[in-house]
Design an enzyme around this catalytic site. Structure first.
Site, PDB file in Angstrom:
ATOM      1  N   TYR A 234     -12.577 -50.277   3.823  1.00 32.83           N
ATOM      2  CA  TYR A 234     -13.947 -50.411   3.463  1.00 32.83           C
ATOM      3  C   TYR A 234     -14.695 -51.757   3.735  1.00 32.83           C
ATOM      4  O   TYR A 234     -13.996 -52.672   3.581  1.00 32.83           O
ATOM      5  CB  TYR A 234     -13.991 -50.218   1.907  1.00 32.83           C
ATOM      6  CG  TYR A 234     -15.359 -50.196   1.229  1.00 32.83           C
ATOM      7  CD1 TYR A 234     -15.828 -48.902   0.804  1.00 32.83           C
ATOM      8  CD2 TYR A 234     -16.042 -51.345   0.668  1.00 32.83           C
ATOM      9  CE1 TYR A 234     -17.081 -49.029   0.283  1.00 32.83           C
ATOM     10  CE2 TYR A 234     -17.234 -51.336   0.521  1.00 32.83           C
ATOM     11  CZ  TYR A 234     -17.801 -50.182   0.085  1.00 32.83           C
ATOM     12  OH  TYR A 234     -19.137 -49.990  -0.693  1.00 32.83           O
ATOM     13  N   PHE A 353     -25.554 -49.636   2.279  1.00 32.68           N
ATOM     14  CA  PHE A 353     -24.772 -50.010   3.581  1.00 32.68           C
ATOM     15  C   PHE A 353     -23.205 -49.849   3.173  1.00 32.68           C
ATOM     16  O   PHE A 353     -22.783 -50.268   2.222  1.00 32.68           O
ATOM     17  CB  PHE A 353     -25.077 -51.242   4.052  1.00 32.68           C
ATOM     18  CG  PHE A 353     -24.005 -51.516   5.419  1.00 32.68           C
ATOM     19  CD1 PHE A 353     -24.740 -51.765   6.427  1.00 32.68           C
ATOM     20  CD2 PHE A 353     -22.954 -52.112   4.930  1.00 32.68           C
ATOM     21  CE1 PHE A 353     -23.854 -51.993   7.398  1.00 32.68           C
ATOM     22  CE2 PHE A 353     -22.099 -52.497   6.065  1.00 32.68           C
ATOM     23  CZ  PHE A 353     -22.613 -52.389   7.280  1.00 32.68           C
ATOM     24  N   GLU A 354     -22.798 -48.966   3.914  1.00 32.73           N
ATOM     25  CA  GLU A 354     -21.067 -48.839   3.847  1.00 32.73           C
ATOM     26  C   GLU A 354     -20.446 -48.512   5.114  1.00 32.73           C
ATOM     27  O   GLU A 354     -20.964 -47.525   5.541  1.00 32.73           O
ATOM     28  CB  GLU A 354     -20.767 -47.733   2.857  1.00 32.73           C
ATOM     29  CG  GLU A 354     -21.047 -48.259   1.544  1.00 32.73           C
ATOM     30  CD  GLU A 354     -20.428 -47.075   0.304  1.00 32.73           C
ATOM     31  OE1 GLU A 354     -19.930 -47.248  -0.508  1.00 32.73           O
ATOM     32  OE2 GLU A 354     -20.498 -45.784   0.463  1.00 32.73           O
ATOM     33  N   ILE A 355     -19.507 -49.117   5.529  1.00 36.13           N
ATOM     34  CA  ILE A 355     -18.694 -48.600   6.527  1.00 36.13           C
ATOM     35  C   ILE A 355     -17.266 -48.416   6.086  1.00 36.13           C
ATOM     36  O   ILE A 355     -16.582 -49.165   5.860  1.00 36.13           O
ATOM     37  CB  ILE A 355     -18.548 -49.414   7.731  1.00 36.13           C
ATOM     38  CG1 ILE A 355     -19.828 -49.901   8.466  1.00 36.13           C
ATOM     39  CG2 ILE A 355     -17.961 -49.016   9.082  1.00 36.13           C
ATOM     40  CD1 ILE A 355     -20.180 -50.616   9.609  1.00 36.13           C
ATOM     41  N   HIS A 390     -18.761 -47.183  -7.346  1.00 34.35           N
ATOM     42  CA  HIS A 390     -17.830 -47.335  -5.962  1.00 34.35           C
ATOM     43  C   HIS A 390     -16.875 -48.439  -5.994  1.00 34.35           C
ATOM     44  O   HIS A 390     -15.690 -48.542  -5.939  1.00 34.35           O
ATOM     45  CB  HIS A 390     -18.720 -47.436  -4.673  1.00 34.35           C
ATOM     46  CG  HIS A 390     -19.192 -45.884  -3.986  1.00 34.35           C
ATOM     47  ND1 HIS A 390     -19.701 -45.848  -2.907  1.00 34.35           N
ATOM     48  CD2 HIS A 390     -19.170 -44.793  -4.575  1.00 34.35           C
ATOM     49  CE1 HIS A 390     -20.043 -44.419  -2.771  1.00 34.35           C
ATOM     50  NE2 HIS A 390     -19.701 -44.073  -3.701  1.00 34.35           N
TER      51      HIS A 390
END
Ligand code: GTP
Ligand code: NAG
Ligand code: MG
Length: 506
Positions: A234, A353-355, A390
């Site tokens: 993450y 924003f998440e990768i 999350h």
């Protein structure tokens, strides 16, 4: 510099947790000093700011400092395109803002990498939306519609009085977006459902985007690949505190989920929680009255004196008697948000924003956590955001080294931004893959710094960086990367020392 600040922050944490008066005095002194300094030289860069620091650590640091040669990187035999896509939930009406985001990510990253896009909507996307977006990238795009059950609250709930009342009430209390049903639905969807959508499940990784976001730096490598290489699951670019009233009961339920399932949380948990269990002791009365370091000596002295009086059976023991009366009259200190000796510190990864790997959420544990939260009704009784949900879910599942801070990715969403300093040595000339992304020479990058991480970032230095304004959360992140947690204090050892002094002074 950073190590000195760790000592300072321990001291400050102690003061903050225990002593409101001391805190007020400290704040007053700091304010006066700030004013005086402002009047004398005004050189604010002397102050400790995370944005000026090197925070790299063995368990996490930027993949590259500054730019790399992307064309060479892509030609390398070791390069492989990853099973990944962008994901954005949006509305037809937001087309112009969606285009802004896509242009920005195309210019700064995807012109070289060509990752596909997945757009999701609760109603079908219009023809215009699809055609106009397709002209913004050579990468493939898919447009999905959510099924009603994933988007709407169950009918029984929607039609209940409690539901309407909860939303109205949140509106009356001024909770941000609290009265907007669609916002609640969006938070619920992103909390536990987006990763189940068939278009998202086609991939192993996703990069979440939103309308009207902006990227400031060039991302000259493949973040999915570098995460896979370093075993990261993450990645985030902003960490900041949540508004308390949106999640007032989230932590209570989260703790009860952990207790019911007898979970052992990962080390990432420490990023999001304050720990009140600072004493190692079996004595629950004692433990309940010790919440911070400053409580240890007084509470144990009290215990020694009382125990001594009871042991010797001496009713004339004035000290023991006084303590006993004092203790029986004293109320246990109330920490309303303390559950199982912990409290949520409100920090969370900003999830617009998440990768990440899709399976960081799509797994049995996280799914049952979401299910549990859903049953408590917090997505409408309160306005639980997908970001804190999350973060707490990840906190249970992951260790700190599973997470990557994309410190080199400059990003703005609404008025909050992170724009990294450019790396002084690692800059390379810009070589666009498409002509439409050529840049004018007057649009040159910001200056470089020794501690900078960015590649060709263009930052507006009048805007403050979230690294500095969300200091407490950054502080925690770096603390966890750089230092070990202090072990609990052994109550028996302290008690014996106090007892020794006590008996020898009487
Ligand atoms: N299709 C659809 N998308 C939505 C809906 N509500 C929110 N979204 C999307 O969910 C994302 C986040 O919602 P926003 O309302 O922008 O929330 P936010 O970014 O926290 O708030 P702002 O700062 O006001 O933009 C955006 O990409 C929206 O387009 C909705 O009712 N339908
Ligand atoms: C990508 O990942 C998904 C989900 O794990 C999988 O179903 C799919 O087969 C993968 N695609 C490729 C091309 O490997
Ligand atoms: Mg938005």
């Amino acid at each position: 510099m950073l190590r000195v600040s760790i000592k300072f922050r321990r001291l400050r944490d102690r003061l903050m947790r225990c002593n409101a008066i001391t805190l007020c005095i400290v704040l007053a002194i700091v304010t006066v000093t700030v004013v005086i300094r402002g009047l004398t030289n005004g050189d604010e860069d002397d102050w400790f700011k995370f944005s000026n620091e090197d925070i790299s650590a063995p368990s996490d640091s930027v993949f590259f400092e500054g730019c790399i040669d992307t064309h060479e990187y892509l030609r390398d035999d070791q390069y492989q395109k990853m099973n990944a896509s962008f994901v954005m939930l949006t509305r037809n009406e937001e087309l112009n803002d969606v285009i802004k985001s896509v242009r920005s990510i195309e210019e700064h990253f995807n012109q070289w990498f060509q990752y596909p896009y997945v757009f999701l909507n609760d109603v079908p996307f219009s023809e215009e939306f699809q055609t106009r977006l397709r002209s913004e990238s050579r990468a493939s795009m898919e447009f999905g519609t959510l099924n009603k059950l994933d988007w709407e609250f169950p009918e029984k709930i929607r039609e209940s009085f409690a539901f309407q009342h909860a939303l109205n009430d949140q509106g009356d209390r001024g909770i941000m977006y609290g009265s907007e049903e669609s916002y609640h639905k969006m938070c619920r969807f992103y909390s536990g459902l987006f990763y189940k959508h068939p278009l998202v499940q086609k991939f192993e990784w996703y990069w979440r985007l939103e309308p009207d976001v902006e990227f400031f730096c060039d991302i000259t490598y493949d973040p999915f690949l570098e995460m896979a290489r370093t075993n990261k699951k993450y990645g985030f670019t902003v960490i900041l505190p949540e508004l308390y009233w949106t999640v007032a009961n989230l932590f209570r339920y989260t703790r009860s989920f952990i207790r019911q399932n007898e979970l052992k949380v990962g080390s990432l948990w420490n990023l999001f929680t304050e720990n009140y269990q600072i004493l190692e002791t079996e004595d629950s009365l004692l433990a309940s009255r010790v919440n911070c370091d400053d409580d240890v000596e007084p509470r144990l002295s009290e215990k020694v004196a009382i125990d001594h009086m009871l042991d010797t059976g001496n009713p004339e023991d004035e000290m023991g008697l006084r303590y006993l009366i004092g203790r029986s009259k004293a109320k246990a200190p109330i920490q309303p948000d303390k559950f199982d000796d912990q409290e949520y510190n409100l920090c969370h990864f900003w999830s617009n924003f998440e990768i990440a790997r899709v399976d960081v959420f799509n797994n049995e544990l996280y799914n049952s956590y979401f299910q549990y939260l859903e049953e408590q009704g917090g997505f409408w009784r309160e306005r639980w955001g997908d970001a804190p949900v999350h973060s707490l879910g990840l906190g249970m599942l992951l260790d700190i080294e599973d997470v990557h801070y994309f410190r080199d990715i400059g990003y703005r969403h609404s008025t909050i931004q992170h724009c990294p300093k450019n790396n002084l040595h690692g800059q390379l000339p810009y070589t666009p893959a498409e002509k439409r992304f050529s840049r004018h020479s007057w649009n040159s990058p910001s200056e470089g710094f020794e501690t900078g991480t960015g590649c060709r970032c263009r930052c507006d230095r009048r805007k403050s960086d979230i690294e500095d304004t969300a200091f407490h959360c950054m502080d925690r992140w770096t603390e966890l990367l750089l230092t070990d947690r202090e072990p609990p204090i052994n109550a028996l050892e302290v008690e014996q020392r106090i007892k020794f002094d006590y008996l020898h002074s009487n």
